[in-house]
Scaffold this motif. Structure first.
Motif, PDB file in Angstrom:
ATOM      1  N   HIS A 277       0.854  -1.196   0.000  1.00 42.89           N
ATOM      2  CA  HIS A 277       0.000   0.000   0.000  1.00 42.89           C
ATOM      3  C   HIS A 277       0.890   1.246   0.000  1.00 42.89           C
ATOM      4  N   PRO A 278       1.308   1.694  -1.154  1.00 39.94           N
ATOM      5  CA  PRO A 278       2.260   2.805  -1.260  1.00 39.94           C
ATOM      6  C   PRO A 278       1.786   4.112  -0.632  1.00 39.94           C
ATOM      7  N   ALA A 279       0.485   4.270  -0.415  1.00 37.41           N
ATOM      8  CA  ALA A 279      -0.008   5.497   0.212  1.00 37.41           C
ATOM      9  C   ALA A 279       0.433   5.609   1.669  1.00 37.41           C
ATOM     10  N   LEU A 280       0.798   4.501   2.294  1.00 31.94           N
ATOM     11  CA  LEU A 280       1.208   4.521   3.691  1.00 31.94           C
ATOM     12  C   LEU A 280       2.582   5.186   3.813  1.00 31.94           C
ATOM     13  N   GLY A 281       2.630   6.250   4.608  1.00 31.48           N
ATOM     14  CA  GLY A 281       3.891   6.945   4.796  1.00 31.48           C
ATOM     15  C   GLY A 281       4.358   6.994   6.233  1.00 31.48           C
ATOM     16  N   VAL A 282       3.487   6.590   7.175  1.00 27.74           N
ATOM     17  CA  VAL A 282       3.800   6.634   8.602  1.00 27.74           C
ATOM     18  C   VAL A 282       3.645   5.233   9.179  1.00 27.74           C
ATOM     19  N   PHE A 283       4.596   4.816   9.978  1.00 29.15           N
ATOM     20  CA  PHE A 283       4.535   3.498  10.595  1.00 29.15           C
ATOM     21  C   PHE A 283       5.197   3.583  11.964  1.00 29.15           C
ATOM     22  N   GLY A 284       4.892   2.603  12.802  1.00 27.29           N
ATOM     23  CA  GLY A 284       5.530   2.604  14.113  1.00 27.29           C
ATOM     24  C   GLY A 284       4.884   1.640  15.072  1.00 27.29           C
ATOM     25  N   GLY A 285       5.226   1.806  16.356  1.00 28.02           N
ATOM     26  CA  GLY A 285       4.811   0.855  17.370  1.00 28.02           C
ATOM     27  C   GLY A 285       3.903   1.460  18.412  1.00 28.02           C
ATOM     28  N   CYS A 286       2.950   0.642  18.860  1.00 27.09           N
ATOM     29  CA  CYS A 286       2.035   1.028  19.936  1.00 27.09           C
ATOM     30  C   CYS A 286       2.260   0.053  21.101  1.00 27.09           C
ATOM     31  N   CYS A 287       1.217  -0.468  21.697  1.00 30.81           N
ATOM     32  CA  CYS A 287       1.341  -1.262  22.923  1.00 30.81           C
ATOM     33  C   CYS A 287       2.264  -2.464  22.740  1.00 30.81           C
ATOM     34  N   GLY A 288       3.131  -2.674  23.714  1.00 28.46           N
ATOM     35  CA  GLY A 288       4.037  -3.814  23.711  1.00 28.46           C
ATOM     36  C   GLY A 288       5.321  -3.602  22.950  1.00 28.46           C
ATOM     37  N   THR A 289       5.415  -2.504  22.208  1.00 28.12           N
ATOM     38  CA  THR A 289       6.629  -2.259  21.435  1.00 28.12           C
ATOM     39  C   THR A 289       7.617  -1.417  22.239  1.00 28.12           C
ATOM     40  N   ASP A 290       8.876  -1.540  21.858  1.00 24.18           N
ATOM     41  CA  ASP A 290       9.915  -0.679  22.414  1.00 24.18           C
ATOM     42  C   ASP A 290      10.850  -0.291  21.276  1.00 24.18           C
ATOM     43  N   LEU A 291      11.980   0.268  21.604  1.00 28.14           N
ATOM     44  CA  LEU A 291      12.872   0.771  20.561  1.00 28.14           C
ATOM     45  C   LEU A 291      13.489  -0.345  19.719  1.00 28.14           C
ATOM     46  N   ARG A 292      13.484  -1.575  20.212  1.00 29.61           N
ATOM     47  CA  ARG A 292      13.918  -2.703  19.379  1.00 29.61           C
ATOM     48  C   ARG A 292      12.975  -2.878  18.191  1.00 29.61           C
ATOM     49  N   HIS A 293      11.680  -2.796  18.468  1.00 25.93           N
ATOM     50  CA  HIS A 293      10.693  -2.931  17.412  1.00 25.93           C
ATOM     51  C   HIS A 293      10.811  -1.791  16.404  1.00 25.93           C
ATOM     52  N   LEU A 294      10.980  -0.567  16.930  1.00 25.41           N
ATOM     53  CA  LEU A 294      11.108   0.579  16.037  1.00 25.41           C
ATOM     54  C   LEU A 294      12.342   0.462  15.154  1.00 25.41           C
ATOM     55  N   ASP A 295      13.450   0.023  15.738  1.00 21.95           N
ATOM     56  CA  ASP A 295      14.687  -0.104  14.963  1.00 21.95           C
ATOM     57  C   ASP A 295      14.536  -1.164  13.871  1.00 21.95           C
ATOM     58  N   ALA A 296      13.907  -2.282  14.222  1.00 23.04           N
ATOM     59  CA  ALA A 296      13.705  -3.342  13.227  1.00 23.04           C
ATOM     60  C   ALA A 296      12.779  -2.865  12.110  1.00 23.04           C
ATOM     61  N   MET A 297      11.701  -2.150  12.481  1.00 21.93           N
ATOM     62  CA  MET A 297      10.800  -1.622  11.459  1.00 21.93           C
ATOM     63  C   MET A 297      11.505  -0.627  10.558  1.00 21.93           C
ATOM     64  N   ALA A 298      12.238   0.307  11.164  1.00 20.35           N
ATOM     65  CA  ALA A 298      12.908   1.345  10.387  1.00 20.35           C
ATOM     66  C   ALA A 298      13.930   0.741   9.445  1.00 20.35           C
ATOM     67  N   LYS A 299      14.612  -0.293   9.902  1.00 16.38           N
ATOM     68  CA  LYS A 299      15.593  -0.958   9.042  1.00 16.38           C
ATOM     69  C   LYS A 299      14.918  -1.586   7.824  1.00 16.38           C
ATOM     70  N   ARG A 300      13.811  -2.290   8.036  1.00 11.12           N
ATOM     71  CA  ARG A 300      13.123  -2.954   6.940  1.00 11.12           C
ATOM     72  C   ARG A 300      12.464  -1.937   6.006  1.00 11.12           C
ATOM     73  N   VAL A 301      11.822  -0.938   6.574  1.00 13.81           N
ATOM     74  CA  VAL A 301      11.143   0.068   5.756  1.00 13.81           C
ATOM     75  C   VAL A 301      12.150   0.931   5.008  1.00 13.81           C
ATOM     76  N   GLY A 302      13.254   1.257   5.665  1.00 10.54           N
ATOM     77  CA  GLY A 302      14.284   2.068   5.022  1.00 10.54           C
ATOM     78  C   GLY A 302      14.899   1.409   3.814  1.00 10.54           C
ATOM     79  N   ALA A 303      14.799   0.067   3.736  1.00 11.88           N
ATOM     80  CA  ALA A 303      15.382  -0.676   2.620  1.00 11.88           C
ATOM     81  C   ALA A 303      14.429  -0.792   1.432  1.00 11.88           C
ATOM     82  N   ILE A 304      13.157  -0.364   1.633  1.00 14.80           N
ATOM     83  CA  ILE A 304      12.178  -0.444   0.544  1.00 14.80           C
ATOM     84  C   ILE A 304      12.491   0.630  -0.493  1.00 14.80           C
ATOM     85  N   GLN A 305      12.584   0.225  -1.724  1.00 14.21           N
ATOM     86  CA  GLN A 305      12.869   1.171  -2.818  1.00 14.21           C
ATOM     87  C   GLN A 305      11.562   1.715  -3.399  1.00 14.21           C
TER      88      GLN A 305
END
Length: 305
Positions: A277-305
């Motif tokens: 869904h290319p319209a999605l521009g914001v992502f992140g973590g809510c309940c149960g997440t911490d900075l490990r989750h954010l770092d893993a998400m940012a790494k995967r999303v940052g690699a999307i071309q």
């Protein structure tokens, strides 16, 4: 000036799961689930600052933007009264929360950092509170929103809303003050709002009643499994801020231990949503997440071309 997500081709990481991390991982008591009182003590203010700086750093490391959410989700009259805050005290708290983020942002490269004033529901986010009309909701939330005038916010984000009348009221109050407003609905395990309304219908109803004043919509406080099939075709949804756990809201309310899921699996699911869904521009973590989750998400999303 950094463009808001709906105006930019950048992706932005956001974190609204700090409270569960504070309670379960840091051992910090949060009466009423409110984190804004932590700004009033030097040690906890420093802890919050560390969270913010690490979020900025991880976003920069992975080449994406970040949205800093203020700790004001609970800083409205009803929720703060039991904690001893009066009207003037809440104005001070809301303004200080934005000033706190602005000071930290000024110490970094600000080109990819946005500040969001976080607004929560008047009552329990996990129940279908239909007692307020849109007019009542507008009147109620206007005080908190008005306290933000003159601060360094870039947008206002109303998180974990369970029904469209409250969303309409918040959007109207923000629009009258010319503050860009984001509406984030929460959904149950079936992808519907706690009120039972379909997500698309809630967005359509809110847009119709506000002349499409929300700049975009998000889903938060739900696992991707609960809503992945609800995203197709609705380009008004620009963000997903997800729970680590697949548990229902009722189960999370009763939990005595933190379910932090699998950060790597969650990151892959979030990246999959953004790819599909290319319209999605914001992502992140809510309940149960911490900075490990954010770092893993940012790494995967940052690699999307």
């Amino acid at each position: 000036m950094t463009l808001l997500p709906h105006q930019s081709d950048k992706r932005f990481v956001v974190w609204t799961g700090m409270e569960t991390d504070l309670i379960f991982n840091q051992g910090i008591d949060l009466p009423g689930f409110a984190s804004f009182p932590l700004l009033e003590k030097e040690d906890t203010r420093l802890l919050l600052a560390d969270y913010v700086k690490r979020q900025i750093d991880l976003a920069a490391r992975h080449g994406i933007g970040t949205i800093l959410e203020s700790v004001t989700w609970m800083a409205n009259a009803d929720r703060a009264r039991a904690l001893g805050y009066n009207e003037q005290g809440l104005i001070t708290v809301n303004r200080d929360a934005i000033g706190f983020l602005a000071e930290i942002r000024s110490e970094h490269d600000t080109s990819n950092v946005l500040i969001s004033a976080n607004i929560g529901p008047r009552r329990d986010a996990y129940t279908a509170d239909q007692t307020m009309s849109p007019d009542d909701a507008e009147s109620y939330h206007a005080a908190q929103i008005a306290s933000l005038i003159g601060t360094e916010i870039d947008l206002l984000s109303a998180y974990t809303l369970s029904n469209s009348p409250e969303a309409i009221g918040i959007a109207r109050a923000a629009n009258k003050l010319s503050i860009p407003c984001v509406i984030a609905f929460t959904v149950e395990t079936d992808g519907r709002l706690p009120s039972g309304q379909q997500l698309d219908d809630a967005i359509a109803q809110t847009d119709a009643a506000t002349n499409t004043s929300p700049v975009y919509y998000m889903i938060n406080c739900a696992h991707p499994d609960h809503f992945a099939d609800k995203l197709s075709g609705n380009t008004r949804i620009r963000g997903v801020v997800v729970n680590a756990s697949r548990c229902s809201h009722a189960e999370l309310d009763e939990a005595t231990q933190l379910d932090d899921g699998d950060p790597v699996e969650l990151a892959e699911q979030v990246a999959g949503l953004l790819r599909a869904h290319p319209a999605l521009g914001v992502f992140g973590g809510c309940c149960g997440t911490d900075l490990r989750h954010l770092d893993a998400m940012a790494k995967r999303v940052g690699a999307i071309q």
